[in-house]
Design a protein around this motif. Structure first.
Motif, PDB file in Angstrom:
ATOM      1  N   LYS A  82      12.899  19.037 -61.470  1.00 13.29           N
ATOM      2  CA  LYS A  82      12.227  18.203 -62.450  1.00 13.29           C
ATOM      3  C   LYS A  82      12.214  16.758 -61.975  1.00 13.29           C
ATOM      4  O   LYS A  82      12.934  16.385 -61.052  1.00 13.29           O
ATOM      5  CB  LYS A  82      12.927  18.314 -63.808  1.00 13.29           C
ATOM      6  N   GLN A  83      11.383  15.961 -62.646  1.00 12.90           N
ATOM      7  CA  GLN A  83      11.243  14.557 -62.254  1.00 12.90           C
ATOM      8  C   GLN A  83      12.574  13.816 -62.297  1.00 12.90           C
ATOM      9  O   GLN A  83      12.874  12.995 -61.427  1.00 12.90           O
ATOM     10  CB  GLN A  83      10.235  13.859 -63.184  1.00 12.90           C
ATOM     11  N   ALA A  84      13.403  14.118 -63.286  1.00 11.56           N
ATOM     12  CA  ALA A  84      14.682  13.401 -63.431  1.00 11.56           C
ATOM     13  C   ALA A  84      15.636  13.681 -62.281  1.00 11.56           C
ATOM     14  O   ALA A  84      16.585  12.903 -62.055  1.00 11.56           O
ATOM     15  CB  ALA A  84      15.335  13.768 -64.754  1.00 11.56           C
ATOM     16  N   ASP A  85      15.417  14.766 -61.539  1.00  7.09           N
ATOM     17  CA  ASP A  85      16.317  15.094 -60.436  1.00  7.09           C
ATOM     18  C   ASP A  85      16.272  14.052 -59.330  1.00  7.09           C
ATOM     19  O   ASP A  85      17.236  13.923 -58.561  1.00  7.09           O
ATOM     20  CB  ASP A  85      15.955  16.469 -59.853  1.00  7.09           C
ATOM     21  N   MET A  86      15.156  13.328 -59.223  1.00  4.09           N
ATOM     22  CA  MET A  86      15.062  12.272 -58.211  1.00  4.09           C
ATOM     23  C   MET A  86      16.108  11.189 -58.447  1.00  4.09           C
ATOM     24  O   MET A  86      16.505  10.481 -57.509  1.00  4.09           O
ATOM     25  CB  MET A  86      13.657  11.660 -58.217  1.00  4.09           C
ATOM     26  N   VAL A  87      16.569  11.077 -59.685  1.00  2.00           N
ATOM     27  CA  VAL A  87      17.581  10.070 -60.021  1.00  2.00           C
ATOM     28  C   VAL A  87      18.973  10.683 -60.068  1.00  2.00           C
ATOM     29  O   VAL A  87      19.910  10.189 -59.439  1.00  2.00           O
ATOM     30  CB  VAL A  87      17.246   9.400 -61.368  1.00  2.00           C
ATOM     31  N   PHE A  88      19.091  11.820 -60.779  1.00  2.00           N
ATOM     32  CA  PHE A  88      20.434  12.339 -61.072  1.00  2.00           C
ATOM     33  C   PHE A  88      20.982  13.252 -59.973  1.00  2.00           C
ATOM     34  O   PHE A  88      22.191  13.379 -59.830  1.00  2.00           O
ATOM     35  CB  PHE A  88      20.415  13.080 -62.413  1.00  2.00           C
ATOM     36  N   GLU A  93      22.331  14.968 -52.707  1.00  2.00           N
ATOM     37  CA  GLU A  93      21.370  15.789 -51.972  1.00  2.00           C
ATOM     38  C   GLU A  93      21.997  16.455 -50.742  1.00  2.00           C
ATOM     39  O   GLU A  93      21.512  17.486 -50.279  1.00  2.00           O
ATOM     40  CB  GLU A  93      20.160  14.960 -51.550  1.00  2.00           C
ATOM     41  N   ALA A  94      23.084  15.913 -50.221  1.00  2.00           N
ATOM     42  CA  ALA A  94      23.741  16.536 -49.064  1.00  2.00           C
ATOM     43  C   ALA A  94      24.569  17.760 -49.461  1.00  2.00           C
ATOM     44  O   ALA A  94      25.009  18.511 -48.584  1.00  2.00           O
ATOM     45  CB  ALA A  94      24.638  15.511 -48.366  1.00  2.00           C
ATOM     46  N   ARG A  95      24.787  17.978 -50.773  1.00  2.00           N
ATOM     47  CA  ARG A  95      25.636  19.085 -51.222  1.00  2.00           C
ATOM     48  C   ARG A  95      24.854  20.106 -52.053  1.00  2.00           C
ATOM     49  O   ARG A  95      25.438  20.805 -52.886  1.00  2.00           O
ATOM     50  CB  ARG A  95      26.803  18.529 -52.059  1.00  2.00           C
ATOM     51  N   LEU A  96      23.543  20.201 -51.816  1.00  2.00           N
ATOM     52  CA  LEU A  96      22.695  21.096 -52.599  1.00  2.00           C
ATOM     53  C   LEU A  96      22.422  22.430 -51.903  1.00  2.00           C
ATOM     54  O   LEU A  96      21.429  23.095 -52.206  1.00  2.00           O
ATOM     55  CB  LEU A  96      21.357  20.407 -52.916  1.00  2.00           C
ATOM     56  N   ARG A 213      12.061  15.462 -40.479  1.00  2.00           N
ATOM     57  CA  ARG A 213      12.042  16.056 -41.817  1.00  2.00           C
ATOM     58  C   ARG A 213      12.992  15.297 -42.734  1.00  2.00           C
ATOM     59  O   ARG A 213      13.941  14.658 -42.289  1.00  2.00           O
ATOM     60  CB  ARG A 213      12.434  17.524 -41.759  1.00  2.00           C
ATOM     61  N   HIS A 214      12.711  15.386 -44.022  1.00  2.00           N
ATOM     62  CA  HIS A 214      13.580  14.812 -45.041  1.00  2.00           C
ATOM     63  C   HIS A 214      14.769  15.749 -45.278  1.00  2.00           C
ATOM     64  O   HIS A 214      14.654  16.958 -45.071  1.00  2.00           O
ATOM     65  CB  HIS A 214      12.832  14.661 -46.371  1.00  2.00           C
ATOM     66  N   ARG A 215      15.849  15.169 -45.714  1.00  2.53           N
ATOM     67  CA  ARG A 215      16.939  16.039 -46.165  1.00  2.53           C
ATOM     68  C   ARG A 215      16.486  16.774 -47.425  1.00  2.53           C
ATOM     69  O   ARG A 215      16.699  17.983 -47.567  1.00  2.53           O
ATOM     70  CB  ARG A 215      18.191  15.213 -46.430  1.00  2.53           C
ATOM     71  N   VAL A 216      15.858  16.043 -48.337  1.00  2.00           N
ATOM     72  CA  VAL A 216      15.216  16.633 -49.521  1.00  2.00           C
ATOM     73  C   VAL A 216      13.920  15.876 -49.764  1.00  2.00           C
ATOM     74  O   VAL A 216      13.949  14.663 -50.002  1.00  2.00           O
ATOM     75  CB  VAL A 216      16.115  16.538 -50.778  1.00  2.00           C
ATOM     76  N   ALA A 217      12.792  16.563 -49.706  1.00  2.00           N
ATOM     77  CA  ALA A 217      11.490  15.928 -49.972  1.00  2.00           C
ATOM     78  C   ALA A 217      11.242  15.989 -51.480  1.00  2.00           C
ATOM     79  O   ALA A 217      10.493  16.836 -51.988  1.00  2.00           O
ATOM     80  CB  ALA A 217      10.385  16.643 -49.203  1.00  2.00           C
ATOM     81  N   TRP A 218      11.876  15.082 -52.202  1.00  2.00           N
ATOM     82  CA  TRP A 218      11.894  15.157 -53.666  1.00  2.00           C
ATOM     83  C   TRP A 218      10.498  15.185 -54.267  1.00  2.00           C
ATOM     84  O   TRP A 218      10.185  16.066 -55.092  1.00  2.00           O
ATOM     85  CB  TRP A 218      12.669  13.954 -54.232  1.00  2.00           C
ATOM     86  N   GLU A 219       9.656  14.236 -53.911  1.00  2.00           N
ATOM     87  CA  GLU A 219       8.327  14.151 -54.529  1.00  2.00           C
ATOM     88  C   GLU A 219       7.497  15.393 -54.227  1.00  2.00           C
ATOM     89  O   GLU A 219       6.815  15.930 -55.109  1.00  2.00           O
ATOM     90  CB  GLU A 219       7.614  12.888 -54.050  1.00  2.00           C
ATOM     91  N   HIS A 220       7.547  15.857 -52.982  1.00  2.00           N
ATOM     92  CA  HIS A 220       6.767  17.033 -52.609  1.00  2.00           C
ATOM     93  C   HIS A 220       7.260  18.282 -53.344  1.00  2.00           C
ATOM     94  O   HIS A 220       6.451  19.060 -53.872  1.00  2.00           O
ATOM     95  CB  HIS A 220       6.861  17.249 -51.095  1.00  2.00           C
ATOM     96  N   LEU A 221       8.567  18.488 -53.397  1.00  2.00           N
ATOM     97  CA  LEU A 221       9.110  19.668 -54.062  1.00  2.00           C
ATOM     98  C   LEU A 221       8.827  19.660 -55.559  1.00  2.00           C
ATOM     99  O   LEU A 221       8.486  20.703 -56.141  1.00  2.00           O
ATOM    100  CB  LEU A 221      10.615  19.755 -53.821  1.00  2.00           C
ATOM    101  N   ILE A 222       8.942  18.512 -56.177  1.00  2.27           N
ATOM    102  CA  ILE A 222       8.669  18.415 -57.619  1.00  2.27           C
ATOM    103  C   ILE A 222       7.189  18.656 -57.888  1.00  2.27           C
ATOM    104  O   ILE A 222       6.819  19.345 -58.851  1.00  2.27           O
ATOM    105  CB  ILE A 222       9.129  17.053 -58.151  1.00  2.27           C
ATOM    106  N   ARG A 223       6.324  18.127 -57.025  1.00  5.18           N
ATOM    107  CA  ARG A 223       4.882  18.357 -57.195  1.00  5.18           C
ATOM    108  C   ARG A 223       4.540  19.836 -57.049  1.00  5.18           C
ATOM    109  O   ARG A 223       3.757  20.393 -57.825  1.00  5.18           O
ATOM    110  CB  ARG A 223       4.098  17.522 -56.184  1.00  5.18           C
TER     111      ARG A 223
END
Length: 407
Positions: A82-88, A93-96, A213-223
């Protein structure tokens, strides 16, 4: 902490399915389940007759390859982000890792199940054509499961790539493999097929591993997650109102003249509102797409019973599609503020649905009757019955359904 992330993923997956089962129950109560059962029984009957009349050296791969390529190529990763995951979640992100493992396993299991169901569908055709040279079903299932796992892992890696060009390269490789691998599986010897699968894995590694590559591509994954949810909600909207579904109205100015002819009177308020809504919404687009697909199938299929079955299926689907128009503006308080007769809303929705279905039926009927001279009388009878079904649906069934939903 690792278990906490896994628990959070499971809670989101459970919440998604809890909501989905509510909408699935609406779909079942609409008669969709019975329609699917009828379609399966009739389809199985004609599939059996088709297998009995196969000519020698029938090119079965023209059917098996595209049907198996679609589930292999259409690969996505459900992350439930979800969008809020980019913050919380970003600080962790290294432990996901447990989150990604759950997403990969979930995506693979569901998509592999769809692939194997389609393999079951084409297997009788393959056995009838391959005869003694046919592979064991377990061998084919294992091969396609391995190909699906390769596609899921490749897509997961590609979703982390920085540049869109690199992601596009992975998509190209995945779709080429999706076509080549099932073709090789059912037409070539097993050794060559497994060698091609190994080659596909090497090529896929070359297009995803060396690039940044990103460790987590937050915007792309949420989209991507939002796109997946929209597909689900769009399907559910055929049977019930889906408040979470966000749709962008389409202008469609070429149809604007239709609503401009509606008189500017209070008693025509609902008629104008719902006509505009239908023209600018996804309901119109779905109706057009299904009707065009039906007409193309009428041109491609040269079997009277088959085209009549297609006609009946599309007619039922179109009725289900336009009936969802009644759910539009259900929570709009403006309709409650103005002194409007609620009965006129029922009549307006029913007449707009009737006009849309009649125009669609005229187009499909003209193609059905015009391109099937050998079964013209049967086609004419089917189209006439279709008009009666539409009139009954829009003048009896739909108004009753709308009034019942409003009580």
């Amino acid at each position: 902490m690792r278990e906490d992330f896994a628990d959070l993923w499971r809670k989101r997956a459970a919440a998604f399915w809890k909501e989905s089962f509510i909408y699935i129950s609406y779909a079942a109560r609409s008669g969709f389940a019975g329609f699917l059962l009828m379609f399966f029984i009739i389809g199985a009957y004609y599939y059996g007759k088709f297998l009995q009349s196969l000519p020698e050296a029938f090119p079965y791969w023209r059917f098996t390859t595209p049907l198996l390529a679609l589930p292999l190529g259409m690969t996505g990763i459900r992350t439930f982000m979800k969008q809020a995951d980019m913050v919380f979640l970003a600080p962790a992100e290294a432990r996901l890792r447990s989150w990604w493992t759950s997403s990969i396993v979930y995506s693979f299991v569901f998509q592999a199940a769809v692939t194997l169901l389609l393999l079951l569908l084409v297997w009788p055709l393959y056995l009838a054509c391959a005869d003694e040279a046919a592979l064991p079903f377990a061998h084919a299932a294992l091969y396609l499961a391995a190909a699906k796992l390769l596609a899921v892992l490749g897509r997961f890696r590609a979703d982390r790539l920085v540049y869109r060009l690199n992601r596009s390269a992975e998509t190209l490789v995945r779709w080429v493999a999706a076509v080549v691998l099932p073709f090789a599986l059912l037409t070539e010897n097993p050794g060559k097929a497994w060698l091609l699968l190994l080659l596909a894995a090497v090529v896929q590694s070359l297009v995803v591993l060396p690039f940044p590559r990103h460790r987590v591509a937050w915007e792309h994954l949420i989209r991507r997650e939002e796109i997946s949810l929209k597909r689900h909600y769009t399907f559910y909207s055929w049977f019930a109102d889906v408040p979470k579904l966000k749709t962008k109205p389409a202008a469609r100015r070429f149809l604007g003249g239709i609503t401009s002819r509606i008189p500017f009177r209070q008693e025509d308020t609902h008629r104008y509102l719902y006509a505009k809504t239908f023209i600018r919404s996804e309901y119109y687009a779905i109706l057009v797409r299904t009707s065009v697909i039906a007409i193309l199938l009428f041109l491609a299929v040269n079997h009277t019973a088959a085209v009549l079955l297609i006609y009946g299926v599309v007619l039922v689907m179109n009725c289900a599609t336009v009936s969802s128009l009644a759910q539009s503006h259900r929570y709009s308080f403006w309709l409650e503020l103005y002194p409007l007769d609620a009965e006129r809303r029922v009549k307006a929705v029913s007449r707009i649905c009737e006009a849309a279905l009649l125009f669609s039926n005229i187009a499909m009927g003209a193609a059905l009757i015009g391109f099937h001279g050998s079964g013209r009388l049967e086609a004419l009878a089917a189209v006439a019955a279709g008009f009666l079904v539409i009139l009954y649906f829009t003048r009896v069934s739909l108004p009753r359904k709308i009034k019942h939903a409003g009580d």
